[in-house]
Design an enzyme around this catalytic site. Structure first.
Site, PDB file in Angstrom:
ATOM      1  N   ARG A  35      30.574  47.156  59.534  1.00  0.00           N
ATOM      2  CA  ARG A  35      30.044  45.667  59.031  1.00  0.00           C
ATOM      3  C   ARG A  35      28.597  45.930  58.320  1.00  0.00           C
ATOM      4  NH1 ARG A  35      30.935  42.279  64.684  1.00  0.00           N
ATOM      5  NH2 ARG A  35      33.296  42.310  64.759  1.00  0.00           N
ATOM      6  N   GLU A  39      25.121  39.285  73.806  1.00  0.00           N
ATOM      7  CA  GLU A  39      26.457  39.523  73.620  1.00  0.00           C
ATOM      8  C   GLU A  39      26.864  40.855  73.583  1.00  0.00           C
ATOM      9  OE1 GLU A  39      29.843  39.469  70.302  1.00  0.00           O
ATOM     10  OE2 GLU A  39      28.043  38.473  69.864  1.00  0.00           O
ATOM     11  N   ARG A  66      26.776  49.010  72.639  1.00  0.00           N
ATOM     12  CA  ARG A  66      26.003  48.169  73.368  1.00  0.00           C
ATOM     13  C   ARG A  66      26.146  48.258  75.027  1.00  0.00           C
ATOM     14  NH1 ARG A  66      25.286  42.101  70.264  1.00  0.00           N
ATOM     15  NH2 ARG A  66      24.682  42.903  68.491  1.00  0.00           N
ATOM     16  N   ARG A 116      22.382  46.503  66.442  1.00  0.00           N
ATOM     17  CA  ARG A 116      23.153  45.953  65.088  1.00  0.00           C
ATOM     18  C   ARG A 116      23.096  46.894  64.341  1.00  0.00           C
ATOM     19  NH1 ARG A 116      24.431  40.767  64.350  1.00  0.00           N
ATOM     20  NH2 ARG A 116      22.733  39.937  65.833  1.00  0.00           N
ATOM     21  N   SER A 132      32.971  39.300  72.745  1.00  0.00           N
ATOM     22  CA  SER A 132      33.751  37.888  72.347  1.00  0.00           C
ATOM     23  C   SER A 132      35.070  37.997  72.664  1.00  0.00           C
ATOM     24  CB  SER A 132      33.356  37.435  71.010  1.00  0.00           C
ATOM     25  OG  SER A 132      31.944  37.154  70.540  1.00  0.00           O
TER      26      SER A 132
END
Length: 430
Positions: free
Chosen positions: A262, A349, A391, A277, A352
């Site tokens: 990403r 988070e 994560r 991130r 999801s």
């Protein structure tokens, strides 16, 4: 993509649903293009009917020696052919305009999705475990002595730039163990089919799951047109792209461990420290393909699959339902699972889990044949992280850190580390 028939039947409801995402009414523009498209198709069909009729009469006129009628009919056929071509071209242009407009619109949130503007308006629906009480100030993952030698951001920056990390030694092994543990739980306990997919895909696959056309800046494209996947949602969901499958084939439940890429175009300045991130990371991704009537229950099941991983690792977490302002563009409802990170003193988070309804299926033209007969129907698609591996690594390191700089490892991972139970302050597995 949206069903044009549904918009025709109830444009007010369509606009009302989009307004919950903060968008202005758009149904009148859609229906204007749709009306022009249908009119052009109707005119083309009328002209074709006249041309067919005239073509049949040409031979008869020639046979009875009526040259004037023969020439008139032949000219009429030629005229209608030109008219048909023009109308078909107009219909094609309107159809493309309609497709472009519908492809650029987000999905409609389910009625039970809470209204809101951003993550502050998300609603907690479940909480499990209690954050550990430390007798010392817990550190963020990259500051823990056991981790420092095995988590190298400087060398990664030399190799690739910012937002990359080079893992080595015990930390790299722990990272690998986490992915293997997740795959085993999902395949052996949750019944998912392990799948190994490409990480480079054709552009139409990105359209199929909704990353394109609006969110291309969030991903990477190669010079020859391939796209690097932002998650295995793209590859796993597109397995049914263009297919009409038997109802008995459903549900299909897939899981894959892949590299993900990403650009983080919209996150400048956010989470720049550590590996929270990154431009390149790994995920264990779950995807389900179901009948429409099963997708709500499947959403709950997939959420529990992701939560189970955290419970087995002994990590405190909470689950929230995203509000309309925080909901991903392609989804109708999303559960975010947030793990407790003591180094940041907050929940972050880690998964999801979302249901897209038939939004992706319409873009992919993915259908199933009902056993009862009748026309094929669009499938429903769902996806979720099960979990984000990096994560999960962060969460384990921060929650199991000790005052002397070492890290104790959760029991669930011991078999994946050949019985090793911790990382010393010097970075050795013991």
């Amino acid at each position: 993509m949206h069903d044009i028939k549904t918009i025709r039947d109830n444009p007010t409801a369509f606009d009302a649903a989009l307004s919950r995402r903060g968008l202005a009414p758009v149904s009148s523009e859609i229906l204007k293009i749709d009306t022009a498209r249908r009119a052009a198709i109707q005119k083309a069909e009328g002209a074709q009917s006249e041309a067919n009729k005239a073509a049949k009469e040409v031979g008869a006129a020639k046979g009875r020696g009526d040259e004037a009628e023969f020439e008139r009919l032949r000219a009429l056929v030629a005229e209608k052919k030109g008219e048909i071509a023009a109308m078909n071209e107009a219909a094609k242009a309107h159809d493309q305009a309609l497709t472009d407009l519908l492809m650029g619109l987000p999905n409609l949130p389910y009625d039970d999705v809470p209204n809101g503007e951003d993550e502050d308006d998300n609603v907690e629906i479940h909480r499990a475990g209690s954050p550990r009480n430390f007798s010392f100030n817990p550190l963020e993952h990259y500051e823990i002595p056991a981790v420092k030698d095995g988590m190298d951001f400087e060398t990664a920056a030399k190799l690739s730039g910012s937002r990359f990390v080079l893992l080595s030694g015990s930390v790299a092994r722990l990272h690998r163990a986490l992915a293997q543990f997740m795959l085993d739980v999902h395949t052996e306990e949750h019944g998912l089919t392990e799948t190994s997919t490409p990480v480079l895909v054709r552009e139409e696959m990105m359209y199929g799951t909704g990353q394109l056309p609006k969110f291309g800046e969030d991903s990477y494209q190669t010079t020859n047109g391939w796209w690097l996947i932002p998650t295995a949602e793209v590859t796993l969901t597109n397995i049914v792209n263009g297919l009409t499958i038997d109802e008995d084939y459903l549900p299909r439940r897939y899981v894959a461990h892949t590299q993900c890429f990403r650009s983080e175009a919209g996150s400048a300045g956010r989470d720049t420290a550590g590996m929270l991130r990154q431009h390149q990371f790994e995920k264990v991704e779950m995807v389900s393909i179901t009948r429409p009537e099963d997708s709500e229950a499947e959403h709950q099941r997939m959420t529990k699959c992701a939560e189970t991983i955290l419970e087995k690792l002994g990590l405190a977490y909470r689950t929230v339902v995203l509000c309309t302002g925080d909901l991903g563009a392609g989804m109708r409802k999303t559960h975010d699972i947030e793990v407790w990170l003591p180094g940041q003193n907050t929940y972050r988070e880690i998964s999801s889990v979302s249901v897209a309804g038939d939004y992706q299926a319409r873009r992919m033209n993915a259908r199933y044949k009902p056993k009862s007969g009748g026309k094929p129907e669009f499938v429903h698609t769902l996806n979720g992280s099960g979990l984000a591996v990096g994560r999960a690594l962060i969460a384990v390191l921060e929650n199991y850190q000790e005052e002397d700089g070492s890290v104790t490892l959760p029991e669930a991972l011991h078999p994946y580390l050949r019985g090793k139970t911790g990382i010393t302050a010097e970075g050795a597995l013991v």
